[in-house]
Design a protein around this motif. Structure first.
Motif, PDB file in Angstrom:
ATOM      1  N   THR A   9       0.166   1.948  63.440  1.00  0.00           N
ATOM      2  CA  THR A   9      -0.899   2.087  64.434  1.00  0.00           C
ATOM      3  C   THR A   9      -0.295   2.513  65.778  1.00  0.00           C
ATOM      4  O   THR A   9      -0.899   3.265  66.530  1.00  0.00           O
ATOM      5  N   LYS A  41      -8.572  -2.286  63.988  1.00  0.00           N
ATOM      6  CA  LYS A  41      -7.681  -3.032  64.881  1.00  0.00           C
ATOM      7  C   LYS A  41      -8.144  -2.935  66.337  1.00  0.00           C
ATOM      8  O   LYS A  41      -7.544  -3.541  67.214  1.00  0.00           O
ATOM      9  N   LEU A  73      -2.840   7.017  53.170  1.00  0.00           N
ATOM     10  CA  LEU A  73      -1.470   7.424  53.487  1.00  0.00           C
ATOM     11  C   LEU A  73      -0.856   8.278  52.370  1.00  0.00           C
ATOM     12  O   LEU A  73      -0.235   9.308  52.624  1.00  0.00           O
ATOM     13  N   TYR A  97       3.000  -8.851  53.263  1.00  0.00           N
ATOM     14  CA  TYR A  97       2.062  -7.766  53.558  1.00  0.00           C
ATOM     15  C   TYR A  97       2.672  -6.409  53.173  1.00  0.00           C
ATOM     16  O   TYR A  97       2.029  -5.567  52.549  1.00  0.00           O
ATOM     17  N   SER A 128       3.222  -5.011  69.017  1.00  0.00           N
ATOM     18  CA  SER A 128       2.388  -4.289  69.982  1.00  0.00           C
ATOM     19  C   SER A 128       1.390  -5.235  70.650  1.00  0.00           C
ATOM     20  O   SER A 128       1.114  -5.114  71.849  1.00  0.00           O
ATOM     21  N   SER A 129       0.845  -6.202  69.892  1.00  0.00           N
ATOM     22  CA  SER A 129      -0.129  -7.137  70.480  1.00  0.00           C
ATOM     23  C   SER A 129       0.511  -7.970  71.588  1.00  0.00           C
ATOM     24  O   SER A 129      -0.113  -8.203  72.631  1.00  0.00           O
TER      25      SER A 129
HETATM   26  N1  COA Z   1       9.027  -3.117  66.123  1.00  0.00           N
HETATM   27  C1  COA Z   1       8.014  -3.682  66.784  1.00  0.00           C
HETATM   28  N2  COA Z   1       6.834  -3.979  66.228  1.00  0.00           N
HETATM   29  C2  COA Z   1       6.693  -3.677  64.943  1.00  0.00           C
HETATM   30  C3  COA Z   1       7.702  -3.087  64.169  1.00  0.00           C
HETATM   31  C4  COA Z   1       8.920  -2.810  64.814  1.00  0.00           C
HETATM   32  N3  COA Z   1       9.949  -2.266  64.175  1.00  0.00           N
HETATM   33  N4  COA Z   1       7.255  -2.936  62.911  1.00  0.00           N
HETATM   34  C5  COA Z   1       5.995  -3.393  62.897  1.00  0.00           C
HETATM   35  N5  COA Z   1       5.671  -3.851  64.119  1.00  0.00           N
HETATM   36  C6  COA Z   1       4.420  -4.496  64.536  1.00  0.00           C
HETATM   37  C7  COA Z   1       3.452  -3.556  65.156  1.00  0.00           C
HETATM   38  O1  COA Z   1       3.672  -3.499  66.551  1.00  0.00           O
HETATM   39  C8  COA Z   1       2.140  -4.187  64.791  1.00  0.00           C
HETATM   40  O2  COA Z   1       1.858  -5.199  65.721  1.00  0.00           O
HETATM   41  P1  COA Z   1       0.353  -5.618  66.047  1.00  0.00           P
HETATM   42  O3  COA Z   1      -0.240  -6.131  64.769  1.00  0.00           O
HETATM   43  O4  COA Z   1       0.558  -6.656  67.068  1.00  0.00           O
HETATM   44  O5  COA Z   1      -0.351  -4.410  66.545  1.00  0.00           O
HETATM   45  C9  COA Z   1       2.417  -4.842  63.434  1.00  0.00           C
HETATM   46  O6  COA Z   1       3.796  -4.998  63.374  1.00  0.00           O
HETATM   47  C10 COA Z   1       2.055  -4.022  62.253  1.00  0.00           C
HETATM   48  O7  COA Z   1       1.798  -2.746  62.669  1.00  0.00           O
HETATM   49  P2  COA Z   1       2.144  -1.357  62.026  1.00  0.00           P
HETATM   50  O8  COA Z   1       3.540  -1.231  61.607  1.00  0.00           O
HETATM   51  O9  COA Z   1       1.646  -0.347  62.983  1.00  0.00           O
HETATM   52  O10 COA Z   1       1.334  -1.394  60.747  1.00  0.00           O
HETATM   53  P3  COA Z   1      -0.164  -1.610  60.629  1.00  0.00           P
HETATM   54  O11 COA Z   1      -0.326  -2.834  59.810  1.00  0.00           O
HETATM   55  O12 COA Z   1      -0.865  -1.573  61.928  1.00  0.00           O
HETATM   56  O13 COA Z   1      -0.539  -0.298  59.883  1.00  0.00           O
HETATM   57  C11 COA Z   1      -0.747   1.193  58.079  1.00  0.00           C
HETATM   58  C12 COA Z   1      -0.515  -0.216  58.533  1.00  0.00           C
HETATM   59  C13 COA Z   1      -1.440   2.045  59.121  1.00  0.00           C
HETATM   60  C14 COA Z   1       0.572   1.829  57.781  1.00  0.00           C
HETATM   61  C15 COA Z   1      -1.599   1.070  56.808  1.00  0.00           C
HETATM   62  O14 COA Z   1      -2.765   0.350  57.094  1.00  0.00           O
HETATM   63  C16 COA Z   1      -1.986   2.418  56.244  1.00  0.00           C
HETATM   64  O15 COA Z   1      -1.188   3.045  55.583  1.00  0.00           O
HETATM   65  N6  COA Z   1      -3.215   2.856  56.518  1.00  0.00           N
HETATM   66  C17 COA Z   1      -3.728   4.133  56.041  1.00  0.00           C
HETATM   67  C18 COA Z   1      -4.812   3.888  54.988  1.00  0.00           C
HETATM   68  C19 COA Z   1      -4.191   3.513  53.668  1.00  0.00           C
HETATM   69  O16 COA Z   1      -3.533   4.282  53.027  1.00  0.00           O
HETATM   70  N7  COA Z   1      -4.458   2.270  53.267  1.00  0.00           N
HETATM   71  C20 COA Z   1      -3.942   1.700  52.041  1.00  0.00           C
HETATM   72  C21 COA Z   1      -2.643   0.987  52.289  1.00  0.00           C
HETATM   73  S1  COA Z   1      -2.076   0.196  50.808  1.00  0.00           S
END
Ligand code: COA
Length: 161
Positions: A9, A41, A73, A97, A128-129
């Protein structure tokens, strides 16, 4: 030539994400950072803003580009001939997860592999949160985000106040 996609995200990009990008770009010939719309989100930044922040932050990295996508994705990966999905694992708490997502993606598209990278331990507590929470009460987040993101966050807060 192995291409990889790093989805997320990125609301906003942190130094932890950047650390993962830096590790990935040494392993793969091309990395696409994919900004997921993820409206559930309720992101602070629009997709356009998130893409701009990312593009500014990685502009010196030759094999890295930024894109966005609002579908599955694995469909994006297939369309772009990408077979590797990068995800960062900060701590054990991320594992369940991430494991579930990796297996679901494999079920939908068996050709796509998920590769997990571990960011530097100094970034394992970042999210990020938390960044948004700290800045919303006037805290200093300059140690946790790239300079360009810090600038964007401050401008966003100024506009909203
Ligand atoms: N450093 C800092 N923060 C990190 C991090 C790192 N290296 N890795 C993950 N995070 C944090 C992010 O800041 C985020 O924090 P938040 O929840 O406070 O905002 C959290 O971990 C997870 O975020 P992110 O890595 O962005 O993943 P997500 O869970 O927001 O996104 C997707 C997941 C977008 C990859 C997934 O939903 C997706 O692929 N969506 C597309 C639709 C799809 O195909 N869905 C089926 C999936 S099986």
């Amino acid at each position: 030539m192995i291409k990889a996609v790093y989805p997320g995200t990125f609301d906003p990009l942190t130094k932890g994400h950047l650390d993962v990008i830096n590790r990935a770009r040494k392993l793969f010939s091309k990395i696409t950072i994919l900004v997921a719309h993820h409206n559930e989100k309720n992101p602070l930044f629009t997709v356009v803003e998130r893409k701009k922040m990312l593009a500014d932050s990685v502009k010196r990295m030759k094999n890295v580009n930024v894109d966005s996508y609002d579908g599955l994705l694995v469909d994006y990966a297939k369309k772009n001939n990408i077979r590797v999905v990068i995800r960062g694992l900060r701590a054990i708490s991320d594992f369940e997860y991430e494991f579930q997502m990796a297996l679901m993606n494999r079920k939908i598209s068996p050709d796509v592999e998920t590769v997990f990278l571990v960011p530097d331990e100094s970034f394992t507590y970042l999210s990020s949160s938390l960044i948004k929470e700290i800045i919303s009460v006037g805290g200093d987040i300059s140690h946790f985000v790239p300079r360009v993101v810090n600038k964007y966050l401050k401008e966003k807060l100024k506009k909203e106040s």
